[in-house]
Every structure is written in C-alpha cells, then in structure tokens.
Design an enzyme around this catalytic site. Structure first.
Site, PDB file in Angstrom:
ATOM      1  N   GLU A  27       0.848  -1.192   0.000  1.00  0.00           N
ATOM      2  CA  GLU A  27       0.000   0.000   0.000  1.00  0.00           C
ATOM      3  C   GLU A  27       0.879   1.236   0.000  1.00  0.00           C
ATOM      4  O   GLU A  27       1.987   1.238   0.569  1.00  0.00           O
ATOM      5  CB  GLU A  27      -0.897  -0.014   1.252  1.00  0.00           C
ATOM      6  CG  GLU A  27      -1.769   1.237   1.371  1.00  0.00           C
ATOM      7  CD  GLU A  27      -2.880   1.140   2.422  1.00  0.00           C
ATOM      8  OE1 GLU A  27      -2.928   0.137   3.161  1.00  0.00           O
ATOM      9  OE2 GLU A  27      -3.702   2.066   2.486  1.00  0.00           O
ATOM     10  N   ASN A  72      -6.751   1.611   2.692  1.00  0.00           N
ATOM     11  CA  ASN A  72      -7.487   2.857   2.886  1.00  0.00           C
ATOM     12  C   ASN A  72      -7.035   3.927   1.887  1.00  0.00           C
ATOM     13  O   ASN A  72      -7.804   4.790   1.502  1.00  0.00           O
ATOM     14  CB  ASN A  72      -7.284   3.376   4.319  1.00  0.00           C
ATOM     15  CG  ASN A  72      -7.879   2.426   5.345  1.00  0.00           C
ATOM     16  OD1 ASN A  72      -8.690   1.560   5.019  1.00  0.00           O
ATOM     17  ND2 ASN A  72      -7.486   2.573   6.606  1.00  0.00           N
ATOM     18  N   ASN A 172     -12.130  -0.858  -0.948  1.00  0.00           N
ATOM     19  CA  ASN A 172     -11.500  -1.379   0.267  1.00  0.00           C
ATOM     20  C   ASN A 172     -12.338  -1.026   1.494  1.00  0.00           C
ATOM     21  O   ASN A 172     -12.708   0.145   1.668  1.00  0.00           O
ATOM     22  CB  ASN A 172     -10.102  -0.765   0.430  1.00  0.00           C
ATOM     23  CG  ASN A 172      -9.417  -1.211   1.718  1.00  0.00           C
ATOM     24  OD1 ASN A 172      -9.044  -2.377   1.844  1.00  0.00           O
ATOM     25  ND2 ASN A 172      -9.280  -0.302   2.669  1.00  0.00           N
ATOM     26  N   GLU A 173     -12.624  -2.008   2.313  1.00  0.00           N
ATOM     27  CA  GLU A 173     -13.277  -1.812   3.620  1.00  0.00           C
ATOM     28  C   GLU A 173     -14.359  -0.735   3.562  1.00  0.00           C
ATOM     29  O   GLU A 173     -14.340   0.229   4.343  1.00  0.00           O
ATOM     30  CB  GLU A 173     -12.222  -1.494   4.684  1.00  0.00           C
ATOM     31  CG  GLU A 173     -11.263  -2.634   4.905  1.00  0.00           C
ATOM     32  CD  GLU A 173     -10.267  -2.419   6.050  1.00  0.00           C
ATOM     33  OE1 GLU A 173     -10.205  -1.314   6.609  1.00  0.00           O
ATOM     34  OE2 GLU A 173      -9.562  -3.384   6.395  1.00  0.00           O
ATOM     35  N   TYR A 244      -6.700  -8.656  11.752  1.00  0.00           N
ATOM     36  CA  TYR A 244      -5.460  -8.254  12.423  1.00  0.00           C
ATOM     37  C   TYR A 244      -5.560  -8.699  13.872  1.00  0.00           C
ATOM     38  O   TYR A 244      -6.544  -8.403  14.541  1.00  0.00           O
ATOM     39  CB  TYR A 244      -5.273  -6.740  12.363  1.00  0.00           C
ATOM     40  CG  TYR A 244      -4.970  -6.240  10.961  1.00  0.00           C
ATOM     41  CD1 TYR A 244      -3.701  -6.412  10.418  1.00  0.00           C
ATOM     42  CD2 TYR A 244      -5.943  -5.627  10.191  1.00  0.00           C
ATOM     43  CE1 TYR A 244      -3.406  -5.959   9.129  1.00  0.00           C
ATOM     44  CE2 TYR A 244      -5.661  -5.170   8.900  1.00  0.00           C
ATOM     45  CZ  TYR A 244      -4.386  -5.344   8.378  1.00  0.00           C
ATOM     46  OH  TYR A 244      -4.094  -4.903   7.105  1.00  0.00           O
ATOM     47  N   GLU A 292      -6.103  -9.064   3.583  1.00  0.00           N
ATOM     48  CA  GLU A 292      -5.281  -8.374   4.594  1.00  0.00           C
ATOM     49  C   GLU A 292      -5.306  -9.237   5.840  1.00  0.00           C
ATOM     50  O   GLU A 292      -6.390  -9.502   6.386  1.00  0.00           O
ATOM     51  CB  GLU A 292      -5.825  -6.984   4.934  1.00  0.00           C
ATOM     52  CG  GLU A 292      -5.564  -5.946   3.878  1.00  0.00           C
ATOM     53  CD  GLU A 292      -5.968  -4.543   4.305  1.00  0.00           C
ATOM     54  OE1 GLU A 292      -5.846  -4.226   5.506  1.00  0.00           O
ATOM     55  OE2 GLU A 292      -6.427  -3.790   3.431  1.00  0.00           O
ATOM     56  N   GLN A 352       1.691  -6.011   5.682  1.00  0.00           N
ATOM     57  CA  GLN A 352       1.983  -5.698   4.309  1.00  0.00           C
ATOM     58  C   GLN A 352       3.350  -6.289   3.961  1.00  0.00           C
ATOM     59  O   GLN A 352       3.803  -7.156   4.688  1.00  0.00           O
ATOM     60  CB  GLN A 352       1.946  -4.193   4.129  1.00  0.00           C
ATOM     61  CG  GLN A 352       0.542  -3.639   4.435  1.00  0.00           C
ATOM     62  CD  GLN A 352       0.291  -2.206   3.984  1.00  0.00           C
ATOM     63  OE1 GLN A 352       1.120  -1.583   3.362  1.00  0.00           O
ATOM     64  NE2 GLN A 352      -0.888  -1.676   4.310  1.00  0.00           N
TER      65      GLN A 352
HETATM   66  O1  AHR Z   1      -3.021  -2.488   6.233  1.00  0.00           O
HETATM   67  C1  AHR Z   1      -3.292  -1.284   6.878  1.00  0.00           C
HETATM   68  C2  AHR Z   1      -4.746  -0.862   6.734  1.00  0.00           C
HETATM   69  O2  AHR Z   1      -5.560  -1.793   7.393  1.00  0.00           O
HETATM   70  C3  AHR Z   1      -5.312  -0.839   5.341  1.00  0.00           C
HETATM   71  O3  AHR Z   1      -5.060   0.346   4.673  1.00  0.00           O
HETATM   72  C4  AHR Z   1      -6.782  -0.998   5.589  1.00  0.00           C
HETATM   73  O4  AHR Z   1      -7.427  -1.616   4.522  1.00  0.00           O
HETATM   74  C5  AHR Z   1      -6.854  -1.806   6.864  1.00  0.00           C
HETATM   75  O5  AHR Z   1      -7.729  -1.278   7.777  1.00  0.00           O
END
Ligand code: AHR
Length: 501
Positions: A27, A72, A172-173, A244, A292, A352
């Site tokens: 990203e 994002n 995205n999201e 995450y 992700e 990432q």
């Molecule tokens: O990977 C960091 C961020 O985490 C990304 O930009 C977003 O898609 C997610 O919330």
C-alpha cells in the site's frame, strides 16, 4: 511428556491449495513503497530505483499475487495521477494516512516490480470516492490491447503489451466509518455490481473481489456480507475478509488462543456467501480472499504522535510493528487456518510487504532484516503447496479468559506435489512439550526427514538489524525414539515426511 496424535489418510483431502494464499499487500502507506520497495540512491537500487535486497527477500517469500495500491489509501486515489512522465505527476494529500503522495511510483512501475519478483498484481479500484466509470477505465488502460484512447495512452506511456491484470478489488473496507466514501451495504452492493459489470465487459477474463466487513466484530458483520452479495453476487468472484490480531492485554495464552477467531470468521463469511447462493438459486460458489491479515498493534500509539509531528509528510515511519516471538506463532497459526480452509480460501495477502506491519524491515540507506514472522511465512510458502489434507488431531484443550475449548495443537498437513507430506503445527501449551504421534495409515512406508522448530524462551524476543538472528528456526532431531514428534512448549514446527513407495 504430554501426548497428542495426528491421523492422516491419503484420500481424506480438504482441497488443492491455491498458491495465491501466499500473497502480499503493498500500500502507499508509511515506508512500504517509498523507502521500502523503492529507494533510488540506495547502493542496492536497480536502474528503476527498486531495492534489490528487498526483491531478494520477496523472492524467498514467492508471493503469487501482490495487492496494490491500498488499503485505505485507494479510497482517495486517482489512478490517472500515477501514470505518464514522473515529473509531471501531481502531488496529492492522502486523507487516509494524513500524508502527501508524490505518485513517483504508479501502475507501470509497480507492474515492472511485480515482474521482477515473479508475482502477479492484484489491483484495487477506488469505489469510495469514485465510481464505476473510473473503475472500468483503469481496466481498459491496463488490459485492453490497443486502439482506444486509454489503451493507446498506456502504449504511449511505455507499455506496448497490456498488463493483463486478472484480479481486481472493488474498493476497500467500504463499511468502515473511517473509510473515505464509506457506504451502506445497499449503496456499496449496487455500486460494486455496476462497477464489476462494466469492468468485466471490458475484459471478461478478470475476476473481482467484493469488500466484506472490515473485521469480524464490526457491528454490521455478516449482515453486510449478506446485503452486499444480494446486490452483486452474479458479478463478483470472491469476498474480501481482513483480520489483524494483537496481544492488547499482554496475556500470551489468551492471545494465542485467539487464532481460532479466524476459523470462526471464515466459517461465518462462507456461510453468508452460501446463504445468498441458496437464496438466488445460483450455480456459482463464491470463495474468500483474505487479502489483509497479520498482527497489528505494537505501533498504534506511536503512530498518532508521528502523524501529529509530521503532518502531510511522505514515507512517515508509521505502522512499523516490531514483531516478537509470540507474534510469529500467531502468523503461523493464521497460515494454518488458511490451509485448513483451502477449499474456500483462495487468496491471502499478508499485510503488508515491507516496513509497514511487515515480515521484513529496511533502514533508509542501510540494510534489510527479517522479522520473527518472516519464518513461518517462508516455510509455509515454500512447503505448503499441493493438496491440503484433512488431519484428525487428538490433543488436550484449554480455556483462557476469552476462549474456551482451545486445541493445544493447531496444525495443517499438505501433500506436496513432489510426493512429500509437510505438517505445520503450533504447540500452544506455553509450559509443556507435546509428543505427537503420527498415524499415516494408507501412505505406506514413510520417513520423517526434517523437523524445523521456531522457539524462543522469551515471548517478547525480536530480531533487529544489529541482531537479526535472535528468533530463527532450527533443525532438530526429526523424531523421538518411539517415532513421535516432539513439539516443544510454545513452538512453530515444520515437519517434512518422505513417502517411500
Ligand atoms: O493495512 C493497513 C490498513 O488496514 C489498510 O489500509 C486498511 O485496509 C486496513 O484497515
């Protein structure tokens, strides 16, 4: 020693493993692109400014796909800014990360980089603040051969052959309040449908990934998936999920038990896909793109300060999580979860790739080093290809503050194309070693030829540039005297078995 047992049967198979589960995510964020993959002037930069040492590490990882350019970031991004002569590209404010985007690296450069590392790009379009037309246009720019304004522009910009990008993320999201251009499920589902329809009319060989919920515990989870898919099921191929992990309460047992959250999450996303499939009497089955995933919590507090100190900077050192040994176990278990759902998880992108919540770090003008999490990733990507077998694992279970009935041994088994079996196993018992017996039944004569263990007595041990080998895997005696495999307390294990026909 405590005991466990794993039974594997040749004919009990989950599914062939899609190699795209070992993907990565790049990203325009922090030091991932600038000072990460790209650092002109670095002694190891190639003619395009790409760091050769980073590419070397990426080749070890061997990600089949690399998702780009966000995240994002993509929800405020104009893809047209990132093409043409570099010195004429506009600098823009990036509202997602409060930084300035120089657009020095764009579609062409990123495509060249993926070729150099042997990966395929997975390109995300902006459906936050832009629409179906712009999404269609970037597909035309990238994939249409020639003879239109946009395809000829790509040729003029130096790429005679189309990029032929097969995988496209529809934003995205889009459920998240923080996302620029956040939408309701209905608004997004309609937009995703129209965008995907137009994109596929330009190139009917592409596949599209629609945004699922940002996270398992988001307030609209599952309802979001159901409503969005209700609007666009026919024109999409994968649902995106993100996860995450973080040891926020500094309770290692509870943290590691939380790996099972992904199993529950995947189960629920798949159920939502299949519910819409049933409702619509559709033939097509949707699969999951876990595009992700990682551990992300170490850097969160510092990041706010960094952003305040340097508003609108470029390549800010944000999201630079330094991973410890217990994080490596979590990463290993995430890979195991994906292998255990190889029937439905077809794409996975560790978020990432470098510097930003990443398995490898670089110093500006300096070296590169592997974080603790690099090792389970590399071992799984190297030996976790083939067919995912359905293991029966008999082991003790335990409870933590948040989770109950957690298996001490979390494992997956792969029948590799070269005829070996590879087992990945995490012993989540923090105090006791476990002797795991293998019952390989119909495989005939077998021999354990390698047992690699990642363990450290200190859960918080890390690798640094000065001390890069603090947490690395070690080969141990393949088996105990009775043929069992010793899984040390709190360890990641890779066990390779030769089948002697
Ligand atoms: O990977 C960091 C961020 O985490 C990304 O930009 C977003 O898609 C997610 O919330």
């Amino acid at each position: 020693m405590k005991k466990a047992k794993m039974i594997l049967e040749k004919d009990f198979q989950i599914s062939p493993i899609d190699n795209r589960i070992y993907g990565a995510f790049v990203e325009h964020l922090g030091r991932c692109v600038y000072e990460g993959i790209y650092e002109p002037g670095h002694p190891l930069a190639d003619e395009q400014g790409f760091r050769k040492d980073v590419m070397e590490y990426v080749r070890k990882w061997n990600p089949s796909v690399v998702r780009y350019p966000g995240g994002n970031f993509v929800s405020g991004f104009k893809w047209e800014d990132s093409i043409g002569p570099v010195d004429q590209r506009p600098k823009r404010l990036d509202l997602a990360w409060k930084t300035t985007e120089t657009n020095e690296i764009g579609i062409h450069e990123f495509y060249d980089w993926t070729k150099k590392v042997g990966a395929k790009p997975m390109y995300a379009v902006n459906l936050g603040t832009r629409g179906a037309l712009e999404a269609k246009e970037v597909v035309e720019y990238c994939n249409h051969a020639s003879g239109t304004y946009l395809s000829d522009l790509r040729i003029k910009n130096g790429a005679k052959d189309p990029f032929d990008i097969k995988l496209w993320c529809l934003g995205n999201e889009m459920d998240h309040p923080n996302q620029t251009g956040q939408k309701t499920a209905f608004e997004y589902g309609r937009l995703a449908n129209e965008a995907a329809k137009m994109m596929k009319r330009v190139d009917d060989t592409i596949e599209t990934v629609v945004c699922g919920s940002t996270y398992y515990y988001s307030p609209t989870f599952a309802e979001w998936e159901f409503q969005v898919l209700n609007e666009c099921y026919e024109n999409v191929d994968y649902v995106s999920s993100h996860i995450y992990h973080g040891n926020f309460t500094n309770d290692t047992a509870d943290y590691l038990a939380g790996a099972s959250m992904l199993d529950d999450y995947l189960h629920a996303v798949i159920a939502a896909c299949d519910a819409v499939k049933g409702k619509k009497h559709e033939k097509k089955t949707l699969n999951v793109s876990l595009d992700e995933w990682n551990v992300w919590y170490h850097s969160v507090e510092d990041d706010e300060k960094i952003k305040q100190q340097s508003p609108w900077g470029t390549a800010l050192p944000i999201l630079q999580d330094v991973y410890n040994f217990e994080d490596a176990l979590m990463v290993g278990m995430t890979l195991i979860s994906m292998l255990r759902r190889a029937d439905r998880v077809k794409i996975g992108c560790m978020a990432q790739l470098v510097n930003v919540i990443a398995p490898m770090m670089t110093r500006k003008g300096g070296g590169i080093w592997a974080q603790t999490t690099f090792y389970p990733l590399i071992q799984a990507s190297t030996y976790g290809r083939g067919i995912s077998l359905l293991p029966q694992i008999n082991c003790d279970r335990y409870d933590t503050l948040t989770y109950t009935d957690v298996e001490e041994v979390k494992a997956a088994a792969v029948l590799n194309d070269d005829g070996h079996i590879t087992i990945f196993a995490v012993n989540r018992n923090l105090k006791d070693d476990i002797a795991m017996n293998l019952d390989l039944r119909s495989f005939g004569k077998t021999e354990v030829i390698e047992h690699s263990v990642l363990h450290h007595d200190d859960f918080k041990a890390v690798n640094t540039e000065a001390n890069p080998n603090e947490v690395v895997p070690h080969n141990v005696a393949p088996t105990l005297e009775d043929g069992a495999i010793k899984l040390p307390a709190a360890s990641w294990n890779m066990i390779r078995i030769k089948i002697n026909q």
